[in-house]
Scaffold this active site. Structure first.
Site, short mmCIF file in Angstrom:
data_model
loop_
_atom_site.label_atom_id
_atom_site.label_comp_id
_atom_site.label_asym_id
_atom_site.label_seq_id
_atom_site.Cartn_x
_atom_site.Cartn_y
_atom_site.Cartn_z
N GLY A 13 -1.98 -4.70 -1.82
CA GLY A 13 -0.50 -5.45 -1.56
C GLY A 13 -0.29 -6.46 -0.51
O GLY A 13 -1.63 -6.26 0.70
N THR A 31 -2.15 2.21 -8.45
CA THR A 31 -3.50 2.84 -8.45
C THR A 31 -3.06 3.69 -9.58
O THR A 31 -3.54 3.63 -10.83
CB THR A 31 -3.93 3.69 -7.21
OG1 THR A 31 -4.25 2.43 -6.53
CG2 THR A 31 -5.13 4.27 -8.56
N GLU A 46 -0.44 -7.09 3.48
CA GLU A 46 -0.49 -6.74 4.11
C GLU A 46 -0.12 -7.40 5.67
O GLU A 46 -0.79 -8.39 6.00
CB GLU A 46 -2.01 -5.85 4.58
CG GLU A 46 -2.55 -5.16 3.82
CD GLU A 46 -3.23 -4.43 3.91
OE1 GLU A 46 -4.69 -5.16 5.01
OE2 GLU A 46 -4.24 -3.60 2.82
N SER A 88 1.14 -0.93 -0.13
CA SER A 88 -0.34 -0.29 -0.22
C SER A 88 0.35 0.94 0.39
O SER A 88 2.02 1.75 1.16
CB SER A 88 -1.16 -0.07 1.43
OG SER A 88 -1.83 1.46 1.77
N GLY A 89 0.55 1.74 -1.00
CA GLY A 89 1.27 3.44 -1.46
C GLY A 89 2.47 3.21 -1.85
O GLY A 89 3.56 4.12 -2.42
N SER A 132 -4.87 5.57 -1.15
CA SER A 132 -5.15 3.69 -1.08
C SER A 132 -6.35 3.17 -1.48
O SER A 132 -7.41 3.24 -1.12
CB SER A 132 -4.85 3.32 0.15
OG SER A 132 -4.23 1.62 0.34
N SER A 133 -6.44 2.38 -2.80
CA SER A 133 -7.57 1.23 -2.71
C SER A 133 -7.78 0.65 -0.79
O SER A 133 -6.63 -0.07 -1.04
CB SER A 133 -7.00 1.14 -3.70
OG SER A 133 -6.30 1.65 -4.67
N ASN A 152 -0.59 5.48 2.66
CA ASN A 152 -1.30 5.86 1.03
C ASN A 152 -2.17 7.19 1.39
O ASN A 152 -3.06 6.79 2.11
CB ASN A 152 -1.32 4.92 0.29
CG ASN A 152 -1.28 5.36 -0.97
OD1 ASN A 152 -1.35 6.95 -1.38
ND2 ASN A 152 -1.57 4.24 -1.33
#
Length: 994
Positions: free
Chosen positions: A438, A163, A440, A158-159, A208-209, A205
């Protein structure tokens, strides 16, 4: 002893958790001490005794390379160092064969404008510096060349920039066909909507999605975009109700509150974001670098382009507002008999929720505070305590948001998806982009993290299978000399999580279907089934509620509290009945039962018809769980990816602080290990990722077959392939010939494509030259024939025109000569006529002058006669008038005389009466004649004295007493006097005049 020179690049071994060497530059050497400056800018003094910690660096690693397969130092230190030095130069993209490594720059770079898109169009990997556009163009080129579906898996933490990478590839692919059609615009406009409803600010992020998505772009036979389809996976619904410290809810809530007009907010009873509990859980309502009001405008614009009606937009806003008000509801403890329950105090939020959801207020209140169950065919309602009611309210909000999100995705698909035609001649290919969460690993990991890491295990296995397993199996099958490479295979972890019988997901689903199942019983069952596995880590004690799994990225412990509730993902029957009683079309639509959908559906609910409840079924055994749905979706996704030619983008997050030009080596090394990048580089360097069958290779590259090849006439595919590869790539290069295929490196394929393009262009130029020569010669002959005809016609026209000019000249010459002769004759005649005219005109003038003279004399005669007559008449008239005046004057004088005489008589009579005693004086006519009447004074007193001189006392008295004026006297005295011998008469006459 190692001798180091200033400016030399070396590896420095330092103590760290990663135990990876760091690159350094020799700055100075002095007295046995060496000063080194490492990649992070730190200085190190190394003594002669510690020179063993310094190792020489390969020249390729010193300056950095665009493709890490070409690294001389093929180890983790070389990879990290290469990424670091390129990152400092803002070269954020690096190849690993056909795999692209993208490091998030955390700033805007001038790399993505239309000029860059045009630059990377129709270019092969390696021709230009690494770029996300180059990979997108390769996907498009291979789809066009091989007529096969392509996919690109974009992964990372994430980050890391997944995206943004997806959006950039979409941007390039949308412009690749060059049509700039409406469907391309619609595909691009889906991003703002998906980000607003599915992305949120997290600690790692700002955008973040919180869901996974697979975007499949469909191309026609002419390689033009015809449509697209979006699949979404595992939306993080818990974020609607809870956020960690420093995090926000989904962007759309904040965009709505800042972008709406005051009138719209008033209709929904909305205020500021700080007024709502669901938006302040993380104590963060703003996001640096985001403009929520502007984003709201973009979302509205995108909705119009994607055919969302104005009513749809209003209904979405109503549901979002209802969720905010729902989060502000408070529950108060209450007792119902001997049972603990709760109640909702009256508030503006409660009435607003009922209004926005278009349900009955009392039904809403009852559904939130009570729960109805079916016991032996009868419905039983029991009160909920405050905790249960609060959990039910949160589940209600999550259910609304999750179903609304799926409805929005389906609405977008309705606009951009065109089903494949059934015509046999219609062909459709696709390029898929997978942007999924991603790996986690938090301090507390729950059911969501298990699903996310399960998805990453699947993707890692897909990557491993494609890169390692299949490649090595194919090398062995083709009998190519090959040194086996060990790699980390996560198949066992995947088996335990979801593939093997009695796997973790199935055990959780099984326990979720039991009414009496709890998180503790689920954990006990997991420990008993998988406790002996070295992949699964059982809980340490009865009171321990955690279990662990050895993932490919490391060991992760999961907190089981709330596992079953999250997996069931159910709403209470009362709330579902409430939704079906709503008059809101959108609310009914998103809660409708769809038996064929893979999304969450509720079967076996109690249907409310008026005031009566009719039982249909009430079993939870047929209800799909969230884990089961997610597993099924992943299996379908893996099948889609398995039928495509895959490409990979590995996104790397350089630091945890989201700052540009800050490179955290420890963090990057961990991410590289998770992604298996080291093994990837090794197998890509040693392997042959490009392979062709002999016939395919020959048919594609036969234009490169040398003219001197002995196999040219025989058309032996194998011999021709060897001749082509040897001539273009070189016999010394590392390429292999298998039993049925030719195996090449990535750069070999690029070189072949470049040479093929050059050869085709040269042949095309030759063909064009010959055809143009033939065409030009044919056109020249036609032009020559035409020119001859034109010349003949032109010359005839020119000669005829010249003849006509000469003819016209002779005619003009004749006309001039004839005109001269005629002019002379005319001039002679003109002179004679002029002389005759002069004589005639003189005669006529003289005659006319004599006539005028006679007329003038006659006129003068008559005029003078008239003037003389007029003068005579005037003189005569004047004389007559004079005579008349004389007659009148004479007559007047006679009248005056008579009047004087009469007056005199009267005066004499009076005098005699008055002065009768006086003697009369004789006045002779001589004396009277001597009296000058004009000399008489005007004053009466002086007249008497004047008359006394003539001894006329009577006359004086009469004059004195009279009142005649000087004018009258003068007129009277100017009259002619009649002299008589009798002076008395004269006196009387004078007296009468006065």
């Amino acid at each position: 002893m190692v001798i180091l020179r200033t400016g030399e690049h070396v590896w420095l071994e330092i103590t760290s958790d990663s135990r990876i060497h760091i690159g350094a530059v020799v700055k100075d050497t002095h007295s046995g001490q060496t000063l080194l400056e490492d990649d992070d800018g730190k200085e190190h003094w190394v003594s002669a005794r510690n020179m063993s910690s310094i190792h020489s660096m390969h020249p390729s690693s010193a300056q950095g390379v665009e493709d890490m397969i070409r690294l001389g130092d093929l180890n983790e230190a070389g990879i990290v160092h290469n990424l670091h030095i390129r990152y400092k130069e803002n070269s954020i993209y690096t190849y690993t064969g056909a795999i692209l490594v993208a490091v998030n720059p955390y700033e805007e770079l001038p790399l993505y404008d239309n000029e860059q898109i045009q630059l990377y169009r129709n270019r092969r990997i390696g021709e230009l510096p690494p770029h996300i556009f180059a990979l997108a163009d390769t996907c498009y080129f291979n789809m066009e060349r091989n007529r096969a579906d392509q996919c690109c898996v974009i992964s990372g933490e994430s980050g890391a920039g997944k995206t943004e990478s997806t959006k950039l590839m979409l941007q390039f692919l949308a412009s690749s066909s060059g049509q700039h059609s409406w469907i391309e615009q619609q595909i691009l406009e889906a991003n703002p909507i998906m980000e607003a409803f599915g992305n949120a600010k997290t600690i790692r992020n700002d955008n973040s999605s919180r869901f996974g998505k697979y975007i499949e772009i469909h191309f026609s036979k002419e390689n033009v975009i015809k449509g697209a389809r979006i699949e979404q996976f595992l939306l993080e619904k818990s974020r609607v109700c809870r956020q960690a410290a420093g995090e926000r809810n989904y962007h759309m809530f904040y965009c709505m509150l800042l972008g709406m007009s005051s009138e719209e907010k008033k209709q929904l009873n909305l205020g500021k974001s700080s007024d709502y509990k669901y938006l302040t859980m993380g104590n963060c309502t703003t996001c640096e670098g985001r403009n929520d009001a502007r984003d709201y405008t973009q979302v509205l614009s995108a909705m119009k382009i994607l055919l969302f009606s104005e009513q749809d937009r209003k209904e979405i806003n109503k549901l979002l507002a209802a969720m905010l008000h729902l989060g502000n509801l408070d529950f108060q403890s209450a007792m119902f008999g001997n049972i603990d329950g709760c109640d909702i105090p009256e508030s503006i939020h409660l009435s607003t929720v009922a209004t926005l959801l278009e349900v009955n207020l009392m039904d809403l209140k009852s559904s939130l505070t009570r729960h109805t169950i079916i016991v032996r065919g009868d419905s039983v309602s029991k009160p909920l305590n405050c905790t249960q009611a609060s959990d039910g309210r949160d589940a209600f909000a999550k259910g609304i948001y999750g179903r609304m999100f799926m409805w929005i995705v389906n609405k977008i698909n309705e606009a951009i998806f065109i089903p494949a035609s059934k015509d046999l001649g219609t062909e459709r290919r696709s390029i898929g982009l997978l942007d999924i969460f991603g790996f986690e690993h938090f301090n507390t990991n729950s059911f969501e993290q298990l699903c996310i890491n399960f998805a990453n295990e699947h993707l890692q296995q897909f990557f491993v299978r494609h890169i390692f397993k299949l490649e090595q199996e194919e090398y062995n099958a083709e009998q190519i000399p090959w040194q086996h490479i060990d790699f980390t295979d996560n198949q066992r972890a995947l088996d335990i999580i979801a593939l093997r019988p009695m796997n973790i997901i199935s055990l959780i689903d099984e326990e979720s279907k039991f009414p009496q199942g709890t998180d503790a019983t689920m954990l006990t069952k997991l420990n008993s089934v998988h406790g002996k596995s070295n992949i699964y880590i059982a809980s340490k004690s009865v009171h321990d509620t955690k279990f662990g799994i050895h993932h490919f990225a490391g060991l992760v412990y999961y907190e089981t509290e709330g596992f079953l509730d999250k997996n069931r993902d159910l709403l209470s029957t009362d709330l579902i009945l409430l939704m079906h009683s709503s008059t809101s079309k959108l609310l009914k639509q998103i809660f409708q039962v769809d038996k064929n959908s893979s999304n969450t559906s509720i079967r076996g609910i109690i249907r409310n018809t008026g005031l009566n409840y009719q039982k249909i079924t009430d079993t939870n055994k047929s209800l799909p769980t969230l884990g089961g749905q997610f597993k099924q979706s992943l299996e379908q996704l893996m099948k889609i990816l398995g039928n495509c030619q895959p490409y990979f983008v590995r996104c790397i997050k350089p630091n945890e602080f989201k700052k540009p030009l800050l490179f955290d080596r420890e963090l990057c090394i961990r991410q590289l290990r998770y992604s298996g990048m080291m093994e990837t580089i090794r197998i890509r360097k040693a392997g042959y990722p490009i392979r062709y069958s002999f016939s395919d290779f020959f048919h594609r590259f036969r234009v490169l077959l040398p003219l001197k090849s002995s196999s040219r006439n025989e058309w032996d595919h194998l011999a021709c392939c060897i001749d082509i590869a040897g001539a273009i790539i070189g016999k010394e290069e590392d390429w292999k010939v298998g039993k049925t295929k030719l195996f090449l490196k990535d750069h070999h394929d690029s070189k072949l494509e470049v040479e093929r393009e050059k050869a085709l262009i040269s042949r095309a130029v030759l063909i064009q030259r010959v055809l143009r020569g033939f065409k030009d010669r044919k056109r020249f002959l036609r032009q020559k024939e035409g020119a001859v005809k034109i010349q003949a016609v032109w010359r005839g026209y020119h000669d005829r025109k010249f003849y006509l000019k000469m003819q016209h000249g002779f005619q003009r010459l004749q006309a001039v000569i004839r005109s001269r002769h005629i002019r002379r004759e005319y001039q002679k005649s003109q002179a004679i006529i002029t002389k005759l005219q002069a004589n005639c005109r003189g005669y006529l003038v003289r005659k006319r002058l004599a006539q005028k003279k006679n007329a003038v004399v006659l006129l003068q005669t008559y005029t003078r006669g008239m003037l003389a007559r007029n003068k005579y008449q005037r003189m005569r008239k004047s004389e007559v008038q004079h005579q008349h005046e004389l007659a009148m004057e004479k007559k007047r004088k006679m009248v005056q005389k008579e009047l004087l005489l009469q007056q005199e008589k009267e005066n004499l009579a009076m005098v005699e009466q008055v002065f009768g005693f006086l003697p009369l004086m004789d006045l002779d006519s001589q004396s009277l004649d001597e009296i000058d009447l004009d000399t008489l004074p005007l004053e009466p007193e002086k007249v008497v004295d004047h008359l006394a001189e003539f001894t006329f006392p009577k006359f004086a008295a009469t004059y004195f007493q009279g009142s005649a004026t000087d004018t009258h006297i003068r007129k009277t005295l100017h009259q002619p006097l009649l002299y008589h011998e009798d002076h008395g008469d004269v006196l009387v006459r004078l007296s009468s005049s006065y």
